[in-house]
Design a protein around this motif. Structure first.
Motif, PDB file in Angstrom:
ATOM      1  N   LEU A  28       0.825  -1.202   0.000  1.00 50.06           N
ATOM      2  CA  LEU A  28       0.000   0.000   0.000  1.00 50.06           C
ATOM      3  C   LEU A  28       0.861   1.254   0.000  1.00 50.06           C
ATOM      4  N   HIS A  29       1.969   1.211   0.728  1.00 56.91           N
ATOM      5  CA  HIS A  29       2.872   2.363   0.755  1.00 56.91           C
ATOM      6  C   HIS A  29       3.480   2.605  -0.620  1.00 56.91           C
ATOM      7  N   ALA A  30       3.844   1.515  -1.301  1.00 56.54           N
ATOM      8  CA  ALA A  30       4.401   1.666  -2.653  1.00 56.54           C
ATOM      9  C   ALA A  30       3.330   2.172  -3.615  1.00 56.54           C
ATOM     10  N   GLY A  31       2.135   1.610  -3.505  1.00 58.65           N
ATOM     11  CA  GLY A  31       1.007   2.078  -4.298  1.00 58.65           C
ATOM     12  C   GLY A  31       1.090   1.791  -5.786  1.00 58.65           C
ATOM     13  N   THR A  32       1.962   0.893  -6.202  1.00 59.76           N
ATOM     14  CA  THR A  32       2.133   0.608  -7.629  1.00 59.76           C
ATOM     15  C   THR A  32       1.382  -0.661  -8.008  1.00 59.76           C
ATOM     16  N   ARG A  33       1.099  -0.791  -9.287  1.00 55.58           N
ATOM     17  CA  ARG A  33       0.426  -1.983  -9.782  1.00 55.58           C
ATOM     18  C   ARG A  33       1.277  -3.224  -9.516  1.00 55.58           C
ATOM     19  N   ALA A  34       2.580  -3.101  -9.703  1.00 53.60           N
ATOM     20  CA  ALA A  34       3.471  -4.237  -9.471  1.00 53.60           C
ATOM     21  C   ALA A  34       3.428  -4.688  -8.010  1.00 53.60           C
ATOM     22  N   ALA A  35       3.311  -3.741  -7.076  1.00 59.67           N
ATOM     23  CA  ALA A  35       3.258  -4.100  -5.656  1.00 59.67           C
ATOM     24  C   ALA A  35       1.985  -4.871  -5.341  1.00 59.67           C
ATOM     25  N   TYR A  36       0.867  -4.418  -5.894  1.00 62.33           N
ATOM     26  CA  TYR A  36      -0.395  -5.136  -5.686  1.00 62.33           C
ATOM     27  C   TYR A  36      -0.327  -6.540  -6.292  1.00 62.33           C
ATOM     28  N   LEU A  37       0.206  -6.644  -7.495  1.00 60.68           N
ATOM     29  CA  LEU A  37       0.317  -7.947  -8.144  1.00 60.68           C
ATOM     30  C   LEU A  37       1.216  -8.879  -7.328  1.00 60.68           C
ATOM     31  N   GLY A  38       2.248  -8.306  -6.719  1.00 61.94           N
ATOM     32  CA  GLY A  38       3.127  -9.112  -5.875  1.00 61.94           C
ATOM     33  C   GLY A  38       2.396  -9.702  -4.689  1.00 61.94           C
ATOM     34  N   VAL A  39       1.461  -8.930  -4.110  1.00 65.49           N
ATOM     35  CA  VAL A  39       0.680  -9.432  -2.977  1.00 65.49           C
ATOM     36  C   VAL A  39      -0.184 -10.613  -3.397  1.00 65.49           C
ATOM     37  N   PHE A  40      -0.856 -10.501  -4.540  1.00 57.10           N
ATOM     38  CA  PHE A  40      -1.709 -11.597  -5.004  1.00 57.10           C
ATOM     39  C   PHE A  40      -0.867 -12.832  -5.350  1.00 57.10           C
ATOM     40  N   ALA A  41       0.300 -12.611  -5.915  1.00 58.76           N
ATOM     41  CA  ALA A  41       1.191 -13.739  -6.201  1.00 58.76           C
ATOM     42  C   ALA A  41       1.635 -14.412  -4.902  1.00 58.76           C
ATOM     43  N   LEU A  42       1.925 -13.614  -3.877  1.00 53.01           N
ATOM     44  CA  LEU A  42       2.311 -14.158  -2.571  1.00 53.01           C
ATOM     45  C   LEU A  42       1.184 -15.007  -1.991  1.00 53.01           C
ATOM     46  N   ASP A  43      -0.048 -14.518  -2.087  1.00 58.69           N
ATOM     47  CA  ASP A  43      -1.180 -15.265  -1.551  1.00 58.69           C
ATOM     48  C   ASP A  43      -1.355 -16.594  -2.289  1.00 58.69           C
ATOM     49  N   ALA A  44      -1.215 -16.568  -3.614  1.00 60.85           N
ATOM     50  CA  ALA A  44      -1.336 -17.805  -4.391  1.00 60.85           C
ATOM     51  C   ALA A  44      -0.261 -18.809  -3.987  1.00 60.85           C
TER      52      ALA A  44
END
Length: 415
Positions: free
Chosen positions: A159-175
């Motif tokens: 959230l602090h980074a606020g970039t699309r890549a950061a959000y995608l990284g979170v979903f990849a981590l969850d998967a």
């Protein structure tokens, strides 16, 4: 029961590690998903809320048949398969563009999560002796909170980074976390599926067990404490008190930390139906006291309100831990051993119903009615907690006198 915060070596510890693995991913997902769907996918907040409501409604409906599948095919393989399905649905969010694909992916995610919860409970019941299950579930709840806290921290970085890549990284981590969860569960011993003879006799299944349906309903009422922490108290603080808004976060940390440290200890005395119903009754009394204290925080100075709200939150988390320990024991002890997945799937729908209906109920009671709403909420939860004893006695009596073609629970004395 062990005095350690770490479960004993063997299946219990592996189950805890599997819980930790996917809870870290879930923690990151929970704090970032709303902003991902609105800011990256481009959906309106109202459509996100509608889609998630539909998804969890679907998930609550399929939990029972997926739990029955775990009984019939074996809970270990079913749980691992549903963990893989959850990983796939989380990954699908990475390519979702548009409302309809979002709803379909969310429905698949909620269904896989509901089925996974039921299958994992059936697996636990098959691997862990009856007297140790509530203690292990207390360990798992502590592990869950720890994993969610770590994941929320990682999500905060995104959230602090606020970039699309950061959000995608979170979903990849969850998967990936659910892939690891599946791998860990496949390493557990297998549990035999239900025999074909038992399968043919169920008809409407758990819905025919009216005492268990009543116990599940009463537990659902008690589970209104879940949206209380995430929605009811935050709205109360900001709309009805002079306390600072940052207290919302502080009370959440207080709750999470208390469960991590004290849930195992709180569950130590719950070993059967009698102690479980006593724990639930105590939780109702403490919850009524908590609601009364929360109501006192309106109309006082900011720092007095802070003190009152902290006291109410302490009482609330004590009630939560008591109710959790009691309900875990009831959910297992009142279910036939050879239909554990089906019954746990049904019992788990209480969580979904509370999360779906709770926001509407709590908003009307607390924000709309104020102090009378708090007292009514506490009274309803007290009544539900005291009704759990008669409902449990009915369940044991019905099981003892039920038709021979149905699996019979062993009668257990209830106070």
């Amino acid at each position: 029961m062990t005095n350690s915060l770490v479960p004993p070596a063997g299946p219990q510890r592996v189950l805890a590690l599997a819980q930790l693995a996917n809870s870290v991913g879930d923690g990151a997902y929970y704090v970032t998903s709303a902003l991902y769907f609105t800011h990256v996918v481009g959906l309106a907040p109202g459509r996100v809320g509608l889609g998630l409501t539909v998804a969890w409604a679907v998930g609550s409906l399929v939990g029972v048949p997926l739990g029955r599948l775990a009984d019939r095919r074996g809970p270990r393989g079913t749980a691992a398969l549903l963990a893989l399905a959850t990983a796939a649905t989380v990954a699908s969010f990475l390519v979702v563009r548009g409302f309809l694909p979002f709803v379909l992916a969310a429905c698949a995610y909620a269904s896989a999560q509901s089925g996974l919860a039921a299958a994992r409970q059936a697996l636990l019941a098959g691997l862990v002796p009856a007297g140790e299950r509530t203690g292990l579930l207390a360990h798992l709840q502590s592990t869950l909170n720890a994993g969610l806290a770590v994941g929320a921290g990682l999500g905060g970085l995104a959230l602090h980074a606020g970039t699309r890549a950061a959000y995608l990284g979170v979903f990849a981590l969850d998967a990936v976390s659910f892939l690891l969860c599946a791998a860990l569960m496949l390493g557990l011993p297998s549990v035999a599926p239900v025999s074909a003879v038992v399968r043919r006799s169920h008809g409407l299944g758990v819905l025919r067990d009216r005492p268990y349906v009543l116990v599940t309903f009463l537990n659902t009422v008690l589970l209104l404490r879940m949206p209380l922490l995430s929605l009811g108290i935050p709205l109360w603080i900001t709309e009805r008190t002079e306390a600072p808004a940052w207290l919302v976060s502080a009370l959440f940390v207080l709750n999470t930390g208390a469960v991590m440290v004290f849930q195992v200890r709180m569950a130590r005395g719950v070993t059967g139906l009698a102690s479980a119903t006593r724990a639930v009754r105590r939780s109702g009394l403490v919850m009524l006291a908590s609601c009364a204290v929360f109501a006192l925080s309106s109309g006082v100075s900011p720092w007095v309100a802070v003190g009152v709200l902290v006291a109410g939150a302490v009482l609330q988390v004590v009630a939560e831990m008591q109710q959790s320990a009691g309900s875990w024991q009831l959910a297992f002890d009142l279910a036939p051993a050879d239909r554990m997945g089906e019954y746990q799937g049904f019992f788990g729908t209480g969580v979904t119903v509370a999360r779906t209906m709770g926001p509407l109920v709590l908003t009307a009671l607390l924000v709309g009615w104020g102090t009378p709403g708090w007292l009514l909420l506490g009274g309803v939860m007290l009544a539900a907690s005291y009704a759990m004893g008669p409902a449990t006695r009915w369940a044991t009596a019905t099981a003892t006198a039920g038709p021979s073609k149905e699996p019979v629970r062993q009668p257990v004395p209830v106070n």
